[in-house]
Design a protein around this motif. Structure first.
Motif, short mmCIF file in Angstrom:
data_model
loop_
_atom_site.label_atom_id
_atom_site.label_comp_id
_atom_site.label_asym_id
_atom_site.label_seq_id
_atom_site.Cartn_x
_atom_site.Cartn_y
_atom_site.Cartn_z
N SER A 32 41.07 46.71 -7.50
CA SER A 32 40.52 46.91 -8.47
C SER A 32 38.60 45.95 -7.44
N GLY A 33 37.33 46.85 -7.85
CA GLY A 33 36.30 46.31 -8.82
C GLY A 33 35.63 46.34 -7.42
N GLY A 34 35.67 48.23 -7.16
CA GLY A 34 34.78 48.69 -6.22
C GLY A 34 33.61 49.46 -7.08
N GLY A 35 32.64 50.17 -6.06
CA GLY A 35 31.55 50.57 -7.32
C GLY A 35 30.12 50.63 -7.08
N VAL A 36 29.85 51.11 -7.63
CA VAL A 36 28.47 51.14 -6.43
C VAL A 36 27.33 50.24 -6.84
N SER B 262 26.00 42.43 -4.25
CA SER B 262 27.39 41.63 -4.21
C SER B 262 28.32 42.40 -5.15
N LEU B 263 29.63 42.17 -4.95
CA LEU B 263 30.62 42.93 -5.37
C LEU B 263 31.71 42.14 -4.26
N ARG B 264 32.95 42.17 -5.76
CA ARG B 264 34.00 41.32 -5.46
C ARG B 264 35.20 42.13 -5.85
N LEU B 265 35.98 42.32 -4.67
CA LEU B 265 37.01 43.21 -4.65
C LEU B 265 38.27 42.41 -4.92
N SER B 266 39.35 42.52 -6.10
CA SER B 266 40.93 42.26 -5.83
C SER B 266 41.25 42.93 -5.90
N CYS B 267 42.82 42.47 -5.01
CA CYS B 267 44.21 43.30 -4.96
C CYS B 267 45.15 42.14 -5.14
N THR C 246 29.66 51.06 3.06
CA THR C 246 30.24 51.99 2.38
C THR C 246 31.98 52.44 3.19
N ALA C 247 32.38 52.26 1.86
CA ALA C 247 33.56 53.45 2.48
C ALA C 247 34.81 52.91 1.50
N VAL C 248 36.16 53.58 1.25
CA VAL C 248 36.91 52.82 0.82
C VAL C 248 38.14 51.94 1.86
N TYR C 249 38.01 50.79 0.67
CA TYR C 249 38.10 49.85 0.47
C TYR C 249 40.19 49.32 0.34
N TYR C 250 40.59 49.03 1.62
CA TYR C 250 42.54 49.14 0.91
C TYR C 250 42.99 47.75 1.32
N CYS C 251 43.84 47.40 0.59
CA CYS C 251 44.43 45.64 0.42
C CYS C 251 45.78 46.15 1.10
N ALA C 252 46.39 45.52 1.91
CA ALA C 252 47.20 45.42 2.70
C ALA C 252 47.89 44.19 3.04
N ALA C 253 49.79 44.18 3.12
CA ALA C 253 50.36 43.41 3.48
C ALA C 253 51.38 43.40 4.45
N ILE C 254 51.93 42.23 5.17
CA ILE C 254 52.91 41.89 6.19
C ILE C 254 53.46 40.92 5.74
N PRO C 255 55.07 40.96 5.80
CA PRO C 255 56.07 39.89 5.44
C PRO C 255 55.89 39.46 6.49
N ARG C 256 55.14 38.70 7.25
CA ARG C 256 54.48 37.76 8.00
C ARG C 256 53.51 36.84 8.63
N ALA C 257 53.47 35.60 8.79
CA ALA C 257 52.08 34.35 8.25
C ALA C 257 51.80 34.89 10.29
N ARG C 258 50.97 35.92 9.90
CA ARG C 258 50.48 36.26 11.81
C ARG C 258 49.03 37.08 11.26
N LEU C 259 47.50 36.85 11.97
CA LEU C 259 47.14 37.35 11.42
C LEU C 259 47.08 38.43 12.57
N VAL D 258 34.07 51.82 -2.44
CA VAL D 258 33.01 50.91 -2.58
C VAL D 258 31.26 51.73 -2.40
N THR D 259 30.63 51.80 -2.31
CA THR D 259 29.46 53.19 -1.81
C THR D 259 28.07 51.74 -2.05
N VAL D 260 27.25 51.86 -1.29
CA VAL D 260 25.90 50.84 -0.98
C VAL D 260 25.49 52.16 -0.93
N SER D 261 24.40 51.84 -2.30
CA SER D 261 22.85 52.68 -1.79
C SER D 261 21.70 51.96 -0.71
#
Length: 124
Positions: free
Chosen positions: A7-11, A17-22, A91-104, A120-123
């Protein structure tokens, strides 16, 4: 079953600034790595930032360093992406993702779980 809800996307105007939450649910996320990706129309999904659930390690794509900050709130099972000094190229669709490992990792194919995305749209 792991569920990720963004959540948190917008124009917003350039420079804003924007803050996205997952919000993550379905299990405990200790030992997981959480990440944000984005996908603009006609482009491949791009890594943005990642954080280990402990918060000890973070990773950013060069284009957002100094402007975006990834963080997590263990009590709320939520990961955030604070985005400052936004540019039209963010500007893009922002996705949250998860992996069951502590590895970046920056590869989207490494991540097991995905949210539905938030626009998220930045004009200029």
């Amino acid at each position: 079953q792991v569920q990720l809800v963004e959540s948190g996307g917008g124009v917003v105007q350039a420079g804003g600034s924007l803050r996205l939450s997952c919000a993550a649910s379905g299990r405990t996320f200790s030992g997981y790595t959480m990440a944000w990706f984005r996908q603009a129309p006609g482009k491949e999904r791009e890594f943005v930032a990642a954080i280990t659930w402990s918060g000890a390690n973070t990773l950013y794509v060069d284009s957002v360093k100094g402007r975006f900050t990834i963080s997590r709130d263990i009590a709320k099972n939520t990961v955030y992406l604070q985005m400052n000094s936004l540019k039209p190229e963010d500007t893009a669709v922002y996705y949250c993702a998860a992996i069951p490992r502590a590895r970046l990792t920056v590869s989207p194919t490494s991540y097991n779980y995905w949210g539905q995305g938030t626009q998220v749209t930045v004009s200029s």
